[in-house]
Design a protein around this motif. Sequence first.
Motif, short mmCIF file in Angstrom:
data_model
loop_
_atom_site.label_atom_id
_atom_site.label_comp_id
_atom_site.label_asym_id
_atom_site.label_seq_id
_atom_site.Cartn_x
_atom_site.Cartn_y
_atom_site.Cartn_z
N GLU A 111 5.23 2.86 -2.12
CA GLU A 111 5.93 3.40 -2.87
C GLU A 111 6.61 3.09 -4.46
O GLU A 111 6.18 3.83 -4.71
CB GLU A 111 7.04 2.88 -1.99
CG GLU A 111 8.68 3.53 -1.98
CD GLU A 111 8.81 5.14 -1.82
OE1 GLU A 111 9.67 5.73 -2.39
OE2 GLU A 111 8.20 5.55 -0.44
N LEU A 112 6.02 2.07 -4.62
CA LEU A 112 5.61 1.26 -5.87
C LEU A 112 4.85 2.17 -6.19
O LEU A 112 5.21 2.51 -7.89
CB LEU A 112 6.21 -0.08 -5.55
CG LEU A 112 6.85 -0.63 -5.53
CD1 LEU A 112 6.54 -2.30 -4.78
CD2 LEU A 112 7.72 -1.13 -5.90
N LEU A 113 3.69 1.61 -5.66
CA LEU A 113 2.42 2.95 -6.51
C LEU A 113 2.72 3.80 -6.65
O LEU A 113 1.72 4.76 -7.58
CB LEU A 113 1.01 1.95 -5.98
CG LEU A 113 1.25 0.97 -5.89
CD1 LEU A 113 -0.22 0.34 -4.85
CD2 LEU A 113 0.27 0.24 -7.86
N GLY A 114 3.73 4.85 -5.96
CA GLY A 114 3.71 6.22 -6.00
C GLY A 114 2.59 6.95 -5.33
O GLY A 114 2.06 7.91 -5.57
N HIS A 115 1.98 5.89 -4.03
CA HIS A 115 0.85 7.07 -3.45
C HIS A 115 1.32 7.75 -2.44
O HIS A 115 2.21 7.49 -1.75
CB HIS A 115 -0.32 5.84 -2.58
CG HIS A 115 -0.59 5.35 -3.66
ND1 HIS A 115 -1.69 3.71 -3.40
CD2 HIS A 115 -1.51 5.06 -5.01
CE1 HIS A 115 -1.81 3.47 -4.46
NE2 HIS A 115 -2.19 4.33 -5.70
N SER A 116 0.83 9.63 -2.78
CA SER A 116 1.60 10.05 -1.58
C SER A 116 0.54 10.01 -0.24
O SER A 116 1.28 10.12 0.99
CB SER A 116 0.64 11.54 -2.15
OG SER A 116 -0.33 11.81 -2.37
N ASP A 117 -1.05 9.16 0.02
CA ASP A 117 -0.89 8.93 0.86
C ASP A 117 -1.52 7.54 1.55
O ASP A 117 -1.60 6.19 0.25
CB ASP A 117 -2.55 10.30 0.76
CG ASP A 117 -3.21 9.18 2.75
OD1 ASP A 117 -2.71 8.88 3.27
OD2 ASP A 117 -4.10 10.03 2.62
N ILE A 118 -1.06 6.67 2.27
CA ILE A 118 -1.77 5.79 2.13
C ILE A 118 -2.33 4.94 2.68
O ILE A 118 -2.98 3.79 2.53
CB ILE A 118 -0.07 5.48 3.62
CG1 ILE A 118 0.10 3.20 3.64
CG2 ILE A 118 -0.94 5.12 5.13
CD1 ILE A 118 1.34 2.82 4.77
N SER A 119 -3.43 5.86 3.15
CA SER A 119 -5.02 5.77 3.23
C SER A 119 -5.44 4.72 2.10
O SER A 119 -6.30 4.36 1.41
CB SER A 119 -5.65 6.73 3.81
OG SER A 119 -5.84 7.63 2.83
#
Length: 311
Positions: A272-280
Amino acid sequence: MSFQQTSLQRDPLQKDINAFLDYLKFEKNSSRHTLAAYCRDLKKLSDWLASQNISTWPELSEKRLRLWLAELHGNGLQSKSLQRLLSSVRSLFRYLNRQGIVEDNPAKLLSAPKASRKLPVTLDTDQMDALLNNRDDDPLVLRDQAMLELFYSSGLRLSELVGLNLDSFEEGFQRVSVLGKGSKERIVPVGRKAREAIQLWLSVRAMLPVKDEQALFLSKRGERISHRQVQNRVKRQAREQGMPTSVHPHMLRHSFASHLLESSGDLRAVQELLGHSDISTTQIYTHLDFQHLADVYDKAHPRARRKKGKD
């Protein structure tokens, strides 16, 4: 066939490609970096279509596309570039399909060779402390200090930091709103050290010939600081602090993620903090953490240590 004839035949294809790029720019609001990547990829496609005398989209079959990718791979194009190229072609055909121009997507079932995923390079906590330990009162150094602290405090991308305005912050600089990839907005916390560094920078910001009233970080000419300027200043600061490796802004983001995950173990929060749409995408930092644990194990566990002398 003359060049003019070939060009005339390709006009409808190039027109469709240009319409797709306009769609990305004006309707999808894609970043300039994304648009530049699509332009490069689709220029390769356009040139290849011309070399093959392909003048209509249905002529581009899955088989012909596969042979082209194999040729590019054989000529040394890396897997990551092939994957992006294929993704660009796939996106183009999805657009053409929605417009009723084509029925099939020849790239739909194709896949590029998988690239070996390199672990991101990070700085350890002692190196980060050394990098952030600066006592200079020069306005530009105070600006650099605020940028470094913010990179490490909040895990910002370079484009996100450069795009910050004075009104991007909330509640006394405790949170910052950033515009990430795909124009997705997220709000991340700002640590105490970063808040202090930003306040110091703001206290001397007016000493520069301020031309951009909104931009948080300014160049010495008073304009919004550029990506290249930030990269150069980070590298310079690292060199002055005796860092053993070439440091760049994304390395600070990697360090933020790695250190936070190592301490918390909360993968979803880091995502969430990094703003990644995909957790992979975030999971690569778990490999870093495991690598650290494996090193500790090899050095500390009685069964892992190699005995000296005779067994």
